[in-house]
Structure formats: structure tokens, C-alpha cells
Design an enzyme around this catalytic site. Structure first.
Site, short mmCIF file in Angstrom:
data_model
loop_
_atom_site.label_atom_id
_atom_site.label_comp_id
_atom_site.label_asym_id
_atom_site.label_seq_id
_atom_site.Cartn_x
_atom_site.Cartn_y
_atom_site.Cartn_z
N GLY A 131 0.85 -1.21 0.00
CA GLY A 131 0.00 0.00 0.00
C GLY A 131 0.87 1.24 0.00
O GLY A 131 1.86 1.30 0.73
N ARG A 161 0.67 -5.05 -4.89
CA ARG A 161 0.81 -6.18 -3.97
C ARG A 161 1.13 -7.38 -4.87
O ARG A 161 0.46 -7.58 -5.88
CB ARG A 161 -0.48 -6.40 -3.19
CG ARG A 161 -0.89 -5.15 -2.39
CD ARG A 161 -1.82 -5.50 -1.27
NE ARG A 161 -2.33 -4.30 -0.61
CZ ARG A 161 -1.70 -3.67 0.39
NH1 ARG A 161 -0.56 -4.13 0.86
NH2 ARG A 161 -2.23 -2.60 0.94
N ASP A 175 5.57 -4.74 5.95
CA ASP A 175 5.98 -6.07 6.36
C ASP A 175 6.21 -7.05 5.18
O ASP A 175 7.25 -7.70 5.08
CB ASP A 175 4.85 -6.56 7.29
CG ASP A 175 5.11 -7.91 7.85
OD1 ASP A 175 5.98 -8.00 8.72
OD2 ASP A 175 4.46 -8.87 7.40
N THR A 181 4.57 2.69 5.35
CA THR A 181 3.19 2.21 5.49
C THR A 181 2.45 3.14 6.44
O THR A 181 3.05 3.62 7.41
CB THR A 181 3.10 0.76 6.01
OG1 THR A 181 1.76 0.50 6.46
CG2 THR A 181 4.05 0.48 7.17
N ILE A 182 1.19 3.37 6.17
CA ILE A 182 0.42 4.25 7.07
C ILE A 182 0.11 3.56 8.39
O ILE A 182 -0.27 4.20 9.35
CB ILE A 182 -0.91 4.72 6.41
CG1 ILE A 182 -1.84 3.53 6.13
CG2 ILE A 182 -0.63 5.53 5.16
CD1 ILE A 182 -3.26 3.96 5.74
N ASP A 183 0.27 2.22 8.45
CA ASP A 183 -0.23 1.46 9.60
C ASP A 183 0.59 1.59 10.89
O ASP A 183 0.10 1.28 11.97
CB ASP A 183 -0.33 -0.04 9.24
CG ASP A 183 -1.30 -0.29 8.09
OD1 ASP A 183 -2.17 0.57 7.86
OD2 ASP A 183 -1.19 -1.34 7.43
N ASP A 235 2.90 -0.35 11.96
CA ASP A 235 2.76 -1.67 12.58
C ASP A 235 4.06 -2.46 12.64
O ASP A 235 4.04 -3.68 12.83
CB ASP A 235 1.70 -2.48 11.83
CG ASP A 235 2.02 -2.61 10.35
OD1 ASP A 235 2.94 -1.94 9.87
OD2 ASP A 235 1.35 -3.41 9.66
N MET A 286 -8.30 3.09 8.89
CA MET A 286 -7.50 1.93 8.46
C MET A 286 -6.48 1.52 9.53
O MET A 286 -6.50 2.03 10.64
CB MET A 286 -6.78 2.27 7.16
CG MET A 286 -7.66 2.21 5.94
SD MET A 286 -6.66 2.50 4.47
CE MET A 286 -7.81 2.03 3.19
N ARG A 289 -5.15 -2.01 9.29
CA ARG A 289 -5.09 -3.48 9.24
C ARG A 289 -5.18 -4.06 10.64
O ARG A 289 -6.19 -3.86 11.29
CB ARG A 289 -3.81 -3.92 8.52
CG ARG A 289 -3.93 -5.25 7.82
CD ARG A 289 -2.63 -5.65 7.17
NE ARG A 289 -2.35 -4.87 5.99
CZ ARG A 289 -2.77 -5.19 4.77
NH1 ARG A 289 -3.49 -6.26 4.58
NH2 ARG A 289 -2.48 -4.45 3.73
O1 F6P Z 1 -1.38 -1.36 4.76
C1 F6P Z 1 -1.98 -0.17 4.38
C2 F6P Z 1 -3.46 -0.34 4.22
O2 F6P Z 1 -4.01 0.90 3.81
C3 F6P Z 1 -4.19 -0.90 5.42
O3 F6P Z 1 -4.42 0.08 6.42
C4 F6P Z 1 -5.44 -1.43 4.78
O4 F6P Z 1 -6.02 -2.44 5.56
C5 F6P Z 1 -4.92 -1.99 3.49
O5 F6P Z 1 -3.72 -1.29 3.20
C6 F6P Z 1 -5.84 -1.86 2.31
O6 F6P Z 1 -5.26 -2.56 1.25
P1 F6P Z 1 -5.64 -2.39 -0.27
O7 F6P Z 1 -5.03 -1.10 -0.74
O8 F6P Z 1 -5.01 -3.55 -0.94
O9 F6P Z 1 -7.13 -2.36 -0.34
#
Ligand code: F6P
Length: 320
Positions: free
Chosen positions: A11, A72, A103, A126-128, A130, A170, A172
Site C-alpha cells: 500500500g 501487492r 511487512d 506504510t500508514i499502519d 505496525d 485503516m 489493518r
Molecule cells: O497497509 C496499508 C493499508 O491501507 C491498510 O491500512 C489497509 O487495511 C490496506 O492497506 C488496504 O489494502 P488495499 O489497498 O489492498 O485495499
């Protein structure tokens, strides 16, 4: 090292462009040729590689997203698929790689390093927020401020109508976006995956606070902490209140990176390129106690992220 490449994967997060720019310009300063891989590992296995120069990264420092694009790429877990990426790098004579992502990106980086001997530096983008080995990931700060903007706007309308608002954000499996935006936005209830919560207790607290004259409440829900529709339904059954739901979605992932993320991008990039230049071992770059650090990928994965439960608990006290 004479040639390196940079890619963004997973992401996107605000600050990735600023980071690519800093990688490119630092490499060129050290007389290292630098290449951009488009679309992360997917582009790597398809050989989507182009030479970058100073001007390739002009006027991107302030832009969200990633001009190299990202993807991804679950098939990159397969060693045979990785071999195609290794082949593409060797076709260009590229000896070192900077990967910017989360990750999953780091797992690919570790494998390229362990199984094929490529020097890879991982920058946590990553914005998470984590990843346990680093206090902050690139993009987290900007995202929290975007969420805060949303909470501020919601407060205006919710307060005017005496309403209860639930904002899903968001993250995750991480509750950091919810925690920090919730505290900064004055949310009374912050629901995160790391800490169990009791809807009966939240409902009774909302009822009691309304008897004390509090007519509006903000609940911030981390996406990994439960099903928003079920939560709203249960709160309605227990309080009779129609909770108004907002799902912020991808709005929180885009946008111009703020000062903190642009500076972090520069610091991470400089460290990554200098380590490649010095032939150091593949590492995950991070920031701990305001110092830029580099740890091996194994250590980066093995650490368990500590969630700030005290800060979470303070939301109730501050929101009384
Ligand atoms: O890892 C970043 C993130 O924005 C998470 O917060 C979210 O769950 C996920 O990616 C969404 O993924 P995608 O862009 O594949 O829908």
C-alpha cells in the site's frame, strides 16, 4: 557499489515520493547510478526498470502516492518468481536495492538477500505504523493528521445535532492510526484490535454521560477491531441512539506528506544509500528514540509491537 535500484511496494503511503527523490539524489551525489523499478516486485519480475536522474524526481517531494507506482505481489513469495527479479537486476548490473514498503515488502527483501546475496535496504513505508522495530513508519504522521481533519469536521456536525459518530479508520491489525487520531481529536471511545472492549460498558457510559449533559460523542474504530455494522446495531439496542457511521477509506492514504514525513523520508533514504555504498549487510532502516537505526530483517520481524495502552485509557478520562 556502482548501481542501485529503488522500488515501492504494498500500500502506498504519503512520503514515498519524497523518499524516492532522496534515494536518487543521495545516490547520484555519491556517483552511484540509480534505477527505478515500477510497480514494486511485480515490475521487478517483469523487468520494468528505468534509469533515473536528478530531473526524474523533480517536483515530487510534495506529492502523495508513489510516482514509481506500487503493487501487492503475493507470487513474489515463490523463489522461482524471485529468480526472475534477480535476473532482471543482474541484466542491468544492479547490485543493491532500496525497497520502500511494509511487512510483506520486507519479507521479499529478506529473501532476495538470504537466497540470492543481493544487498537490500528496507525503508518502512506504510500508514499502519505496525512494525515493532521502528517508532514510526513513513506516512503514518500525515495519515493521522488527515484522520484528524475528518474528526474535526465530524465534530462540527455531530455537535450541532447532538449525535454520536463512529469513524472507521485503516490500520489493518494495528490500532495506532485510531489511537493517535482519536486522542488528538478528543474521541471519547477508541476501539483497537490490541485491547478488548466491552460494548455494554460503552453503552452505559454514553447513557450516563448524556444524563450529565453530554450530548455528542465520537467513537474511532480501527478497521481490525470489529465489524462496524454489528457495533452500531448493538449500541442502538442498548442506548436507543442512532450512531452515525463514516468510513474514511482511501482518503487517509493519499495526500501531500507533512513536514514530519518528508524529513523522515530524507533521513531514511540517506541512511539506506550510505549503507549500500559502504557494502553493509541488508537491513531494515528505522527510527528509535529520534535516532535513525538499522537492524537486520530477522530482528525486525521478531520484535513484538508494544501498544500504548495507557494512552488509550486516557481517552476516557480526557473525554469526560
Ligand atoms: O497497509 C496499508 C493499508 O491501507 C491498510 O491500512 C489497509 O487495511 C490496506 O492497506 C488496504 O489494502 P488495499 O489497498 O489492498 O485495499
Amino acid at each position: 557499489m556502482k548501481k542501485i535500484a529503488v522500488l515501492t511496494s504494498g500500500g502506498d503511503s504519503p512520503g514515498m515520493n519524497a523518499c524516492i527523490r532522496a534515494v536518487v539524489r543521495t545516490a547520484l551525489f555519491h556517483n552511484i547510478d540509480v534505477y527505478g523499478v515500477e510497480r514494486g516486485y511485480e515490475g521487478l519480475i517483469n523487468g520494468e526498470i528505468t534509469r533515473l536522474n536528478h530531473r526524474s524526481v523533480s517536483d515530487i517531494i510534495h506529492k502523495g502516492g508513489t510516482f514509481l507506482k506500487t503493487s501487492r505481489c503475493p507470487e513474489f513469495k515463490d523463489l522461482e518468481v524471485q529468480k526472475r527479479g534477480v535476473y532482471a537486476l543482474s541484466a542491468y548490473g544492479i547490485e543493491g536495492l532500496v525497497v520502500i514498503g511494509g511487512d510483506g515488502t520486507f519479507r521479499g527483501a529478506k529473501s532476495l538477500s538470504d537466497n540470492f546475496g543481493i544487498k537490500v535496504m528496507g525503508i518502512p513505508g506504510t500508514i499502519d505504523n505496525d512494525l515493532a522495530y521502528t517508532d514510526y513508519t513513513l506516512g503514518f504522521d500525515t495519515t493521522v493528521n488527515t484522520v484528524l481533519w475528518a474528526i474535526n469536521n465530524l465534530r462540527d456536525t455531530m455537535h450541532s445535532h447532538d449525535r454520536v459518530s463512529l469513524l472507521e479508520v485503516m490500520g489493518r491489525h494495528s490500532g495506532d492510526i485510531a489511537l493517535y487520531s482519536g486522542i488528538a481529536g478528543g474521541a471519547e471511545y477508541i476501539l483497537v484490535p490490541e485491547v478488548p472492549y466491552d460494548l455494554d460498558e460503552i453503552a452505559s457510559s454514553i447513557r450516563k454521560s448524556s444524563l450529565r449533559g453530554k450530548t455528542s460523542n465520537t467513537i474511532v474504530l480501527a478497521e481490525g477491531a470489529g465489524d462496524r455494522e454489528e457495533i452500531v446495531q448493538k449500541l442502538k439496542e442498548k442506548t436507543g441512539i442512532n450512531v452515525k457511521v463514516t468510513v474514511l477509506g482511501y482518503i487517509q492514504r493519499g495526500g501531500s506528506p507533512n513536514m514530519a514525513d518528508r524529513v523522515l523520508a530524507a533521513k531514511f533514504a540517506i541512511k539506506a544509500v550510505e549503507m549500500l555504498k559502504n557494502g553493509e549487510n541488508s537491513s531494515a532502516i528505522g527510527i528509535k528514540n529520534n535516532k535513525i537505526i538499522a537492524v537486520d530483517f530477522e530482528k525486525a520481524f521478531s520484535e513484538k509491537k508494544e501498544f500504548d495502552k495507557e494512552l488509550l485509557e486516557s481517552a476516557r478520562i480526557l473525554g469526560l
